[in-house]
Motif scaffolding. Structure first.
Motif, PDB file in Angstrom:
ATOM      1  N   ASP A  90       0.834  -1.203   0.000  1.00 27.71           N
ATOM      2  CA  ASP A  90       0.000   0.000   0.000  1.00 27.71           C
ATOM      3  C   ASP A  90       0.870   1.256   0.000  1.00 27.71           C
ATOM      4  N   ARG A  91       0.438   2.241  -0.765  1.00 30.85           N
ATOM      5  CA  ARG A  91       1.095   3.552  -0.812  1.00 30.85           C
ATOM      6  C   ARG A  91       2.565   3.463  -1.239  1.00 30.85           C
ATOM      7  N   PHE A  92       2.879   2.495  -2.083  1.00 31.78           N
ATOM      8  CA  PHE A  92       4.281   2.323  -2.452  1.00 31.78           C
ATOM      9  C   PHE A  92       4.795   3.501  -3.275  1.00 31.78           C
ATOM     10  N   ARG A  93       3.939   4.088  -4.085  1.00 32.54           N
ATOM     11  CA  ARG A  93       4.384   5.243  -4.865  1.00 32.54           C
ATOM     12  C   ARG A  93       4.801   6.393  -3.947  1.00 32.54           C
ATOM     13  N   ASP A  94       4.015   6.602  -2.885  1.00 34.16           N
ATOM     14  CA  ASP A  94       4.382   7.647  -1.930  1.00 34.16           C
ATOM     15  C   ASP A  94       5.710   7.307  -1.257  1.00 34.16           C
ATOM     16  N   LEU A  95       5.852   6.045  -0.885  1.00 31.40           N
ATOM     17  CA  LEU A  95       7.080   5.607  -0.229  1.00 31.40           C
ATOM     18  C   LEU A  95       8.276   5.786  -1.162  1.00 31.40           C
ATOM     19  N   ASN A  96       8.104   5.415  -2.424  1.00 35.31           N
ATOM     20  CA  ASN A  96       9.178   5.531  -3.397  1.00 35.31           C
ATOM     21  C   ASN A  96       9.556   6.992  -3.633  1.00 35.31           C
ATOM     22  N   ARG A  97       8.545   7.857  -3.599  1.00 35.07           N
ATOM     23  CA  ARG A  97       8.807   9.279  -3.812  1.00 35.07           C
ATOM     24  C   ARG A  97       9.582   9.877  -2.646  1.00 35.07           C
ATOM     25  N   ASP A 105      13.680   0.109  -3.093  1.00 34.50           N
ATOM     26  CA  ASP A 105      14.215  -1.247  -3.243  1.00 34.50           C
ATOM     27  C   ASP A 105      14.487  -1.881  -1.880  1.00 34.50           C
ATOM     28  N   ARG A 106      14.996  -1.085  -0.939  1.00 35.93           N
ATOM     29  CA  ARG A 106      15.241  -1.620   0.418  1.00 35.93           C
ATOM     30  C   ARG A 106      13.921  -2.039   1.062  1.00 35.93           C
TER      31      ARG A 106
END
Length: 215
Positions: A90-97, A105-106
């Motif tokens: 969930d919310r991976f795009r926010d996390l990646n940003r 990647d981590r």
């Protein structure tokens, strides 16, 4: 030295030269054969390494999409029912940003470790792509549908990555599950599980699970 002796010596010289030439040809052929065998061995070794690398995801260290597709095809011919599970961060795009791609990647590597621990060797786990993971878990008991649903719910309870572990906020995963019975289309089961995952994600992003209504 008579003419006959000279002729004999000439003949011997010719024979020696011919023998030497034959020996050279044989040695050259053997060397070329050894080189060809060595090249073939190197090519086979490289091919084996390539296949091995292709079956392992380079970010998470778990099975890759190629390995997943092969395992999914085999699951369709299993003797018993199998739970097909799809997980999405969930919310991976926010996390990646926020963290950048290295941080993302981590986080994916951490999630893979979490899923590996939660599955506890009960099935096959792979990274399907992006922030999506998939698993196959053999089922037993009189009601495989109920077993698959309960399995997904149990897994969802353990799929929480606390804040600070590769992320600035708690990370959850949405889970979808579908039942694959012997002889059924394994690809359709995966599509059903994937659809159920998005249904869970749209319902509420909090390690929710869903089972496709048609299953």
């Amino acid at each position: 030295m008579t003419t006959r002796h000279v002729a004999r010596l000439a003949t011997i010289a010719v024979m020696c030269a011919a023998g030497s030439a034959v020996t050279t040809v044989l040695l050259t052929a053997r060397a070329q054969a050894r080189t060809a065998r060595a090249r073939e061995a190197v090519a086979l070794h490289r091919a084996a390494l390539w296949r091995q690398t292709a079956l392992v995801d380079d970010v998470t260290g778990i099975a890759s999409r190629a390995a997943w597709e092969a395992e999914l095809a085999r699951a369709g011919h299993a003797a018993g029912p199998t739970a097909v599970l799809v997980f999405d961060v969930d919310r991976f795009r926010d996390l990646n940003r926020v963290l950048g791609h290295p941080g993302g990647d981590r986080a994916l590597h951490h999630v893979a470790g979490l899923l590996t621990r939660v599955l506890a060797g009960r099935g096959f786990l792979a990274r399907y792509g992006g922030d999506e993971f998939a698993a196959l878990v053999p089922l037993d008991g009189p009601d495989p549908h109920a077993h698959a649903t309960a399995l997904a719910a149990d897994l969802a309870d353990g799929l929480l990555m606390p804040a600070g572990e590769c992320a600035p906020w708690p990370v959850t995963l949405s889970v979808g599950v579908a039942l694959l019975r012997p002889g059924e289309d394994s690809e359709q089961a995966f599509v059903a599980a994937d659809r159920a995952m998005f249904e869970a994600k749209n319902h509420r992003r909090d390690s929710r699970t869903a089972m496709p209504h048609a299953a």
